[in-house]
Motif scaffolding. Structure first.
Motif, short mmCIF file in Angstrom:
data_model
loop_
_atom_site.label_atom_id
_atom_site.label_comp_id
_atom_site.label_asym_id
_atom_site.label_seq_id
_atom_site.Cartn_x
_atom_site.Cartn_y
_atom_site.Cartn_z
N UNK A 1 0.82 -1.20 0.00
CA UNK A 1 0.00 0.00 0.00
C UNK A 1 0.85 1.26 0.00
N UNK A 2 0.20 2.40 -0.14
CA UNK A 2 0.92 3.66 -0.13
C UNK A 2 0.07 4.81 -0.62
N UNK A 3 0.76 5.92 -0.87
CA UNK A 3 0.12 7.12 -1.38
C UNK A 3 0.34 7.19 -2.89
N UNK A 4 -0.71 7.50 -3.62
CA UNK A 4 -0.58 7.58 -5.07
C UNK A 4 -1.58 8.60 -5.59
N UNK A 5 -1.25 9.24 -6.69
CA UNK A 5 -2.15 10.20 -7.30
C UNK A 5 -3.17 9.49 -8.18
N UNK A 6 -4.31 10.12 -8.45
CA UNK A 6 -5.30 9.50 -9.35
C UNK A 6 -4.66 9.13 -10.68
N UNK A 7 -5.03 7.94 -11.16
CA UNK A 7 -4.45 7.43 -12.38
C UNK A 7 -3.21 6.59 -12.17
N UNK A 8 -2.69 6.59 -10.96
CA UNK A 8 -1.50 5.83 -10.65
C UNK A 8 -1.79 4.36 -10.40
#
Length: 124
Positions: free
Chosen positions: A9-16
């Motif tokens: 898991x983690x942080x990601x921007x939309x579309x990532x």
């Protein structure tokens, strides 16, 4: 008894994209169907995807992730993966994996040996 550990898991921007892993201990892991569920704050845990036992010949997805998520398993590594592409803010949740003796079920009560979960956050 199977023990499961989620990661990826983690942080990601939309579309990532992210790839979640569900690693199991125990030699009988391949004999279980494996499901991925997610739980957002204030919401119930919901089915995301599952894969049947052994060769994983059948896979199942909730409608909101079809075409974006892919589940697979590598029994030699005792691991099930969830490849998540084109992520959206509404995919933000803690993701859990669990095993079931029933193939193709989406019922959370049919699953056991839950892992601790991995946080996925999609932010813009």
């Amino acid at each position: 008894q199977v023990q499961l550990v989620e990661s990826g898991g983690g942080l990601v921007q939309p579309g990532g994209s992210l790839r979640l892993s569900c690693a199991a201990s125990g030699s009988i892991f391949s004999s279980y169907s494996v499901g991925w569920f997610r739980q957002a704050p204030g919401k119930e845990r919901e089915f995301v995807s599952s894969i049947t036992a052994w060769s994983g010949a059948a896979t199942y997805y909730t409608d909101s992730v079809k075409g974006r998520f892919t589940i697979s398993r590598d029994n030699a590594k005792n691991t099930v993966y969830l490849q998540m592409n084109s992520l959206k803010p509404e995919d933000t949740a803690v993701y859990y994996c669990a095993v079931s003796a029933v193939g193709g079920t989406r019922n959370v009560n049919s699953y056991g040996s839950w892992g601790q979960g991995t946080q996925v956050t999609v932010y813009s």
